[in-house]
Design a protein around this motif. Structure first.
Motif, PDB file in Angstrom:
ATOM      1  N   GLN A   1       0.837  -1.195   0.000  1.00 44.22           N
ATOM      2  CA  GLN A   1       0.000   0.000   0.000  1.00 44.22           C
ATOM      3  C   GLN A   1       0.873   1.246   0.000  1.00 44.22           C
ATOM      4  O   GLN A   1       1.905   1.281   0.654  1.00 44.22           O
ATOM      5  N   VAL A   2       0.430   2.247  -0.730  1.00 41.16           N
ATOM      6  CA  VAL A   2       1.082   3.558  -0.641  1.00 41.16           C
ATOM      7  C   VAL A   2       0.015   4.582  -0.282  1.00 41.16           C
ATOM      8  O   VAL A   2      -1.187   4.297  -0.352  1.00 41.16           O
ATOM      9  N   GLU A   3       0.495   5.751   0.118  1.00 41.71           N
ATOM     10  CA  GLU A   3      -0.439   6.812   0.446  1.00 41.71           C
ATOM     11  C   GLU A   3      -0.187   7.974  -0.487  1.00 41.71           C
ATOM     12  O   GLU A   3       0.967   8.339  -0.749  1.00 41.71           O
ATOM     13  N   HIS A   4      -1.253   8.528  -1.032  1.00 46.48           N
ATOM     14  CA  HIS A   4      -1.122   9.694  -1.900  1.00 46.48           C
ATOM     15  C   HIS A   4      -2.170  10.707  -1.463  1.00 46.48           C
ATOM     16  O   HIS A   4      -3.362  10.382  -1.427  1.00 46.48           O
ATOM     17  N   ASN A   5      -1.729  11.904  -1.127  1.00 51.63           N
ATOM     18  CA  ASN A   5      -2.638  12.943  -0.608  1.00 51.63           C
ATOM     19  C   ASN A   5      -3.519  12.410   0.520  1.00 51.63           C
ATOM     20  O   ASN A   5      -4.724  12.660   0.552  1.00 51.63           O
ATOM     21  N   GLY A   6      -2.912  11.621   1.390  1.00 47.27           N
ATOM     22  CA  GLY A   6      -3.637  11.119   2.552  1.00 47.27           C
ATOM     23  C   GLY A   6      -4.569   9.961   2.262  1.00 47.27           C
ATOM     24  O   GLY A   6      -5.287   9.492   3.141  1.00 47.27           O
ATOM     25  N   LYS A   7      -4.557   9.486   1.017  1.00 44.03           N
ATOM     26  CA  LYS A   7      -5.430   8.349   0.679  1.00 44.03           C
ATOM     27  C   LYS A   7      -4.593   7.143   0.278  1.00 44.03           C
ATOM     28  O   LYS A   7      -3.589   7.277  -0.416  1.00 44.03           O
ATOM     29  N   LYS A   8      -5.055   5.964   0.709  1.00 40.76           N
ATOM     30  CA  LYS A   8      -4.295   4.749   0.440  1.00 40.76           C
ATOM     31  C   LYS A   8      -4.659   4.131  -0.916  1.00 40.76           C
ATOM     32  O   LYS A   8      -5.807   4.205  -1.347  1.00 40.76           O
ATOM     33  N   ILE A   9      -3.665   3.498  -1.510  1.00 41.00           N
ATOM     34  CA  ILE A   9      -3.872   2.713  -2.731  1.00 41.00           C
ATOM     35  C   ILE A   9      -3.138   1.386  -2.524  1.00 41.00           C
ATOM     36  O   ILE A   9      -2.004   1.371  -2.054  1.00 41.00           O
ATOM     37  N   THR A  10      -3.790   0.279  -2.855  1.00 41.52           N
ATOM     38  CA  THR A  10      -3.161  -1.039  -2.732  1.00 41.52           C
ATOM     39  C   THR A  10      -2.719  -1.525  -4.103  1.00 41.52           C
ATOM     40  O   THR A  10      -3.531  -1.548  -5.037  1.00 41.52           O
ATOM     41  N   PHE A  11      -1.456  -1.885  -4.217  1.00 42.16           N
ATOM     42  CA  PHE A  11      -0.938  -2.445  -5.462  1.00 42.16           C
ATOM     43  C   PHE A  11      -0.667  -3.932  -5.283  1.00 42.16           C
ATOM     44  O   PHE A  11      -0.064  -4.337  -4.297  1.00 42.16           O
TER      45      PHE A  11
ATOM     46  N   GLY B   1       5.462  11.842 -14.027  1.00 44.92           N
ATOM     47  CA  GLY B   1       4.067  11.438 -14.213  1.00 44.92           C
ATOM     48  C   GLY B   1       3.513  10.486 -13.157  1.00 44.92           C
ATOM     49  O   GLY B   1       2.324  10.168 -13.180  1.00 44.92           O
ATOM     50  N   LEU B   2       4.348  10.036 -12.229  1.00 46.55           N
ATOM     51  CA  LEU B   2       3.855   9.050 -11.259  1.00 46.55           C
ATOM     52  C   LEU B   2       2.789   9.628 -10.328  1.00 46.55           C
ATOM     53  O   LEU B   2       1.793   8.964 -10.027  1.00 46.55           O
ATOM     54  N   ASP B   3       2.993  10.883  -9.887  1.00 47.51           N
ATOM     55  CA  ASP B   3       1.983  11.532  -9.036  1.00 47.51           C
ATOM     56  C   ASP B   3       0.655  11.626  -9.784  1.00 47.51           C
ATOM     57  O   ASP B   3      -0.407  11.387  -9.227  1.00 47.51           O
ATOM     58  N   ASN B   4       0.752  11.986 -11.028  1.00 49.72           N
ATOM     59  CA  ASN B   4      -0.447  12.110 -11.862  1.00 49.72           C
ATOM     60  C   ASN B   4      -1.163  10.757 -11.984  1.00 49.72           C
ATOM     61  O   ASN B   4      -2.391  10.674 -11.904  1.00 49.72           O
ATOM     62  N   LEU B   5      -0.370   9.699 -12.141  1.00 52.66           N
ATOM     63  CA  LEU B   5      -0.951   8.358 -12.249  1.00 52.66           C
ATOM     64  C   LEU B   5      -1.713   8.000 -10.966  1.00 52.66           C
ATOM     65  O   LEU B   5      -2.854   7.513 -11.020  1.00 52.66           O
ATOM     66  N   LEU B   6      -1.109   8.273  -9.814  1.00 52.85           N
ATOM     67  CA  LEU B   6      -1.766   7.976  -8.534  1.00 52.85           C
ATOM     68  C   LEU B   6      -3.045   8.805  -8.390  1.00 52.85           C
ATOM     69  O   LEU B   6      -4.076   8.312  -7.903  1.00 52.85           O
ATOM     70  N   GLU B   7      -2.953  10.068  -8.831  1.00 50.98           N
ATOM     71  CA  GLU B   7      -4.103  10.967  -8.807  1.00 50.98           C
ATOM     72  C   GLU B   7      -5.261  10.366  -9.604  1.00 50.98           C
ATOM     73  O   GLU B   7      -6.416  10.345  -9.151  1.00 50.98           O
ATOM     74  N   MET B   8      -4.947   9.862 -10.783  1.00 52.14           N
ATOM     75  CA  MET B   8      -5.969   9.285 -11.668  1.00 52.14           C
ATOM     76  C   MET B   8      -6.564   8.001 -11.063  1.00 52.14           C
ATOM     77  O   MET B   8      -7.752   7.731 -11.189  1.00 52.14           O
TER      78      MET B   8
END
Ligand code: GDP
Ligand code: MG
Length: 370
Positions: free
Chosen positions: A121-131, A229-236
């Motif tokens: 899991q990573v966190e982006h803008n305070g929100k988690k994403i599971t890879f 572009g990685l931040d943008n990818l997480l944003e999307m």
């Protein structure tokens, strides 16, 4: 424990309730038609009618533990999206996963970076994403074969200097068959020969029309090498997740899917499980495919011991009787005896299937040589 009414049992056995009541009386149990009797008693009665009935009750027990109780909508809360990376070999799947992990691990977690449990899991803008980072296609196929759906979003990696290739098409078909939304990551943008327009053009031949070409597929130019572009990818990813309103109920017994599993020399069977609903706790009794046990310890993707794991969280679990398979479903069962029974029935069935398959092969071989 679990119960069944006399009426239900009679229906399952294709007998009249009166007959079942009489059998119960022979066992010294006085029961009325709507009375609840426990499974052990039910199994005894079924046994009186022969092996087939017994097996049927066993199957019913399995159905019982596998049936997912419906959640009260009021209990549902947003959960992190679960993302799988797919694409042609050498287009940068592993590099992209590594780059995302490295740039999005907070300082305190840095020590655990090398930990590999098949999902993180990573966190982006305070929100988690599971890879999920199991070797893409094989695991995905194995899971789909078992009807396990763990992915919410598929990231389709296409190298900008290579374009759509056979495994790109395969990945598109997998994601479409599973009805999983696709985000395209056009990778290797740092290369001078990168040609994103060619990639977009080739994608249209597979019914993936990107936004700037008037379609609805999000495509993000990235470079796993430079981090562009990685931040943008997480944003999307978070945007698509929001649109799909992914939710789960953390206040119920856990249910999850095995991402990968192995026999560890020192620790015994180890399974990486993605919790999909509910919360898994150390001490829970679980059935996972043909394995069962009690969760002895849980380790998160940063190598830390944890006591519980909620929705969309990947964890390694220790304490299983046997090594399950990728795609096996984990359920928490209150009754340890029931857990053991279902797992053992499954082991038996598996062994029978292997025997049958072997027998069939040798017969086929025999006929081939005649
Ligand atoms: P996979 O087979 O899809 O997992 O691809 P890998 O991540 O192993 O990458 C294949 C090769 O491409 C490796 O040599 C990587 O270093 C290289 N690579 C991956 N991403 C990039 C990128 O963004 N830019 C450049 N220049 N090379 C990359
Ligand atoms: Mg790879």
């Amino acid at each position: 424990g679990e119960t069944v009414t006399v009426q239900e049992l009679a229906e399952k056995l294709k007998k009249t309730a009166a007959e079942v009541i009489k059998k119960l009386m022979n066992l010294g149990v006085l029961a009325t038609i709507n009375q609840e009797i426990d499974f052990d008693t039910a199994a005894l009665i079924a046994g009186e009618y022969g092996v087939e009935a017994e097996l049927k009750v066993a199957v019913d027990k399995e159905a019982l533990i596998m049936t997912e109780p419906e959640d009260d909508p009021a209990q549902l809360v947003p959960r992190p999206p679960v993302v799988t990376i797919m694409g042609h070999v050498d287009h940068g799947k592993t590099s992209l996963l590594d780059a995302i992990r490295q740039t999005n691990v907070t300082a305190g977690e840095a020590g655990g970076i090398t930990q590999h449990i098949g999902a993180y899991q990573v966190e982006h803008n305070g929100k988690k994403i599971t890879f999920v980072d199991t070797p893409g296609h094989a695991a995905f196929t194995a899971m789909r074969a078992r009807g396990a759906q763990i992915t919410d979003i598929a990231i389709l990696v296409v190298a900008a200097d290579d374009g759509v290739m056979p495994q790109t098409v395969e990945a598109i078909n997998h994601a479409k068959a599973a009805n999983v939304p696709i985000i395209v990551a056009i990778n290797k943008m740092d290369k001078p020969e990168a040609n994103p327009d060619k990639v977009k053009q080739e994608l249209t031949q597979h019914e993936l029309v990107v936004e700037d070409w008037g379609g609805d597929v999000i495509a993000v130019p990235v470079s796993a090498k430079t981090g562009m572009g990685l931040d943008n990818l997480l944003e999307m990813i978070l945007l698509v997740a929001e649109v799909h309103e992914l939710k789960a109920n953390p206040n119920r017994p856990a249910r999850g899917t095995v991402v990968e599993a192995e026999l560890d020399k020192g620790r015994g069977p180890v399974a990486t499980v993605l919790v999909q609903n509910g919360t898994l706790h150390v001490g829970d009794t679980i059935v996972v495919g043909h394995a069962f046990g009690r969760v002895r310890a849980m380790i998160d993707d940063k190598g830390r011991r944890v006591k519980k794991a909620g929705p969309s969280m990947p964890v390694e679990i220790l304490g299983l009787s046997d090594v399950p398979e990728a795609g096996d479903i984990l359920v928490v069962v209150e009754d340890e005896k029931l857990a053991r029974e279902v797992a053992e029935k499954r082991q038996l069935r598996k062994r029978e299937e292997i025997l049958k398959a072997t027998a069939k092969i040798s017969l086929d071989d025999l006929f081939k040589h005649i």
